[in-house]
Design a protein around this motif. Sequence first.
Motif, PDB file in Angstrom:
ATOM      1  N   MET A 232       9.913   0.703  -3.839  1.00 16.52           N
ATOM      2  CA  MET A 232      10.454  -1.179  -4.455  1.00 16.52           C
ATOM      3  C   MET A 232      10.207  -0.952  -2.326  1.00 16.52           C
ATOM      4  N   GLN A 233       9.764  -0.570  -1.274  1.00 17.92           N
ATOM      5  CA  GLN A 233       8.916  -1.605  -0.708  1.00 17.92           C
ATOM      6  C   GLN A 233       7.716  -2.197  -0.776  1.00 17.92           C
ATOM      7  N   ALA A 234       6.802  -1.608  -1.955  1.00 19.26           N
ATOM      8  CA  ALA A 234       5.917  -1.673  -2.497  1.00 19.26           C
ATOM      9  C   ALA A 234       5.580  -2.935  -3.506  1.00 19.26           C
ATOM     10  N   VAL A 235       7.351  -3.052  -4.201  1.00 24.09           N
ATOM     11  CA  VAL A 235       7.362  -3.425  -4.814  1.00 24.09           C
ATOM     12  C   VAL A 235       7.588  -5.206  -4.093  1.00 24.09           C
ATOM     13  N   ARG A 236       8.457  -4.910  -3.250  1.00 25.69           N
ATOM     14  CA  ARG A 236       8.687  -6.209  -2.850  1.00 25.69           C
ATOM     15  C   ARG A 236       7.362  -6.917  -1.181  1.00 25.69           C
ATOM     16  N   TRP A 237       6.352  -5.811  -1.659  1.00 20.94           N
ATOM     17  CA  TRP A 237       5.660  -6.451  -0.015  1.00 20.94           C
ATOM     18  C   TRP A 237       4.543  -7.055  -1.174  1.00 20.94           C
ATOM     19  N   LEU A 238       4.817  -6.743  -2.022  1.00 22.01           N
ATOM     20  CA  LEU A 238       3.211  -7.078  -4.006  1.00 22.01           C
ATOM     21  C   LEU A 238       3.957  -8.842  -3.863  1.00 22.01           C
ATOM     22  N   VAL A 239       5.636  -8.920  -4.266  1.00 25.66           N
ATOM     23  CA  VAL A 239       6.202 -10.315  -4.147  1.00 25.66           C
ATOM     24  C   VAL A 239       5.342 -10.948  -2.915  1.00 25.66           C
ATOM     25  N   VAL A 240       6.453 -10.594  -2.071  1.00 25.11           N
ATOM     26  CA  VAL A 240       5.713 -11.707  -0.277  1.00 25.11           C
ATOM     27  C   VAL A 240       4.930 -11.713   0.219  1.00 25.11           C
ATOM     28  N   ALA A 241       3.649 -10.224  -0.093  1.00 27.02           N
ATOM     29  CA  ALA A 241       2.522 -10.855   0.535  1.00 27.02           C
ATOM     30  C   ALA A 241       1.894 -10.961  -0.325  1.00 27.02           C
ATOM     31  N   THR A 242       1.606 -10.648  -1.870  1.00 30.57           N
ATOM     32  CA  THR A 242       0.878 -10.966  -2.783  1.00 30.57           C
ATOM     33  C   THR A 242      -0.970 -10.764  -2.238  1.00 30.57           C
ATOM     34  N   PRO A 243      -1.048  -9.443  -1.868  1.00 30.76           N
ATOM     35  CA  PRO A 243      -2.058  -9.246  -1.575  1.00 30.76           C
ATOM     36  C   PRO A 243      -3.023  -9.063  -2.841  1.00 30.76           C
ATOM     37  N   HIS A 244      -4.561  -9.305  -2.894  1.00 31.69           N
ATOM     38  CA  HIS A 244      -5.622  -9.381  -3.596  1.00 31.69           C
ATOM     39  C   HIS A 244      -6.679  -8.338  -3.953  1.00 31.69           C
ATOM     40  N   ARG A 245      -6.448  -7.641  -2.546  1.00 33.22           N
ATOM     41  CA  ARG A 245      -7.158  -5.911  -2.642  1.00 33.22           C
ATOM     42  C   ARG A 245      -6.332  -4.940  -1.997  1.00 33.22           C
ATOM     43  N   ILE A 246      -6.682  -3.702  -2.544  1.00 33.23           N
ATOM     44  CA  ILE A 246      -6.215  -2.797  -1.966  1.00 33.23           C
ATOM     45  C   ILE A 246      -7.175  -2.106  -1.130  1.00 33.23           C
ATOM     46  N   ASP A 247      -7.308  -2.858  -0.275  1.00 34.99           N
ATOM     47  CA  ASP A 247      -8.173  -1.462   1.408  1.00 34.99           C
ATOM     48  C   ASP A 247      -7.670  -0.873   2.254  1.00 34.99           C
ATOM     49  N   SER A 248      -8.457  -0.590   2.968  1.00 33.81           N
ATOM     50  CA  SER A 248      -7.460  -0.302   4.677  1.00 33.81           C
ATOM     51  C   SER A 248      -7.421  -1.140   5.742  1.00 33.81           C
ATOM     52  N   ASP A 249      -6.996  -2.183   5.051  1.00 28.04           N
ATOM     53  CA  ASP A 249      -6.232  -3.785   5.670  1.00 28.04           C
ATOM     54  C   ASP A 249      -5.614  -3.835   5.219  1.00 28.04           C
ATOM     55  N   ALA A 250      -4.964  -3.882   3.706  1.00 24.12           N
ATOM     56  CA  ALA A 250      -4.025  -3.363   3.204  1.00 24.12           C
ATOM     57  C   ALA A 250      -3.194  -2.619   3.437  1.00 24.12           C
ATOM     58  N   MET A 251      -3.300  -1.338   3.517  1.00 25.32           N
ATOM     59  CA  MET A 251      -1.991  -0.607   3.859  1.00 25.32           C
ATOM     60  C   MET A 251      -1.939  -0.329   5.151  1.00 25.32           C
ATOM     61  N   ARG A 252      -2.746  -1.079   5.856  1.00 27.80           N
ATOM     62  CA  ARG A 252      -2.153  -1.006   7.415  1.00 27.80           C
ATOM     63  C   ARG A 252      -1.137  -2.375   7.350  1.00 27.80           C
ATOM     64  N   SER A 253      -1.329  -3.026   6.085  1.00 30.60           N
ATOM     65  CA  SER A 253      -0.449  -4.282   6.520  1.00 30.60           C
ATOM     66  C   SER A 253       1.214  -4.119   5.470  1.00 30.60           C
ATOM     67  N   PHE A 254       0.958  -2.551   4.808  1.00 31.79           N
ATOM     68  CA  PHE A 254       1.924  -2.462   4.382  1.00 31.79           C
ATOM     69  C   PHE A 254       2.321  -1.864   5.333  1.00 31.79           C
ATOM     70  N   ARG A 255       2.372  -0.913   6.083  1.00 35.91           N
ATOM     71  CA  ARG A 255       3.353   0.105   6.679  1.00 35.91           C
ATOM     72  C   ARG A 255       3.666  -0.806   7.877  1.00 35.91           C
ATOM     73  N   ALA A 256       3.073  -1.750   8.221  1.00 36.44           N
ATOM     74  CA  ALA A 256       3.830  -2.867   8.983  1.00 36.44           C
ATOM     75  C   ALA A 256       4.672  -3.203   8.623  1.00 36.44           C
ATOM     76  N   TYR A 257       4.441  -3.761   7.654  1.00 29.23           N
ATOM     77  CA  TYR A 257       6.096  -4.324   6.841  1.00 29.23           C
ATOM     78  C   TYR A 257       7.174  -3.221   6.840  1.00 29.23           C
ATOM     79  N   ASP A 258       6.489  -2.054   5.696  1.00 23.95           N
ATOM     80  CA  ASP A 258       7.114  -1.301   5.466  1.00 23.95           C
ATOM     81  C   ASP A 258       8.456  -0.905   6.946  1.00 23.95           C
TER      82      ASP A 258
END
Length: 202
Positions: free
Chosen positions: A152-178
Amino acid sequence: MLTVHFVRHGESAANAGNATSDPALIPLTEKGWAQARAVADSFDVAPDLIVMSPFERAQDTALPTIQKFSDCPVEIWAVEEFTYLSPTRCANTTAAERKPWVDAYWGSADPDFEDWPGTESFSHLIKRARSVLSRLNGMTGKVVVFGHGQFMQAVRWLVVATPHRIDSDAMRSFRAYDMSNPIKNGETLSLDHDGQRWIYNQ
């Protein structure tokens, strides 16, 4: 207009601190069953579709709602929890015992790493979440999805953060958001789709 209610499963044995093995077969606690009944009570109007994860704890959480709206169609989709630690290595361990492995996984920030067997990468989790949003896109009415916290967090993060690339920075961003926006057992997240874009209802 489409409204989707994503519901996290009720408290499970793992959430309660008990040792568990197969991620798909973790049962609800008595508190979890009470949360499942409370979710069903929160819906006054039947949804147009009930979706649930293939995992036991999500299906049990969905059961009171399915029983309440017995004419509503029910489908199983790939909305299961993100399993990133090998179930074999984690057999009969508690969440507290797994914490060093969890910290090491997220600390590595490798979106393509898979801790075989029986796991998926972070990149694959995001691909699954995008696929579910794409599948929902175009539907109308109300859909209730019984799933899991990190999915669910992944779904919400995609809608809120709209990441363009799934790289190390995106993964860190997701973890912080989670970590800063936890989803409680039995909690509901609601998204609308107006035909053009997803809107998260805070």
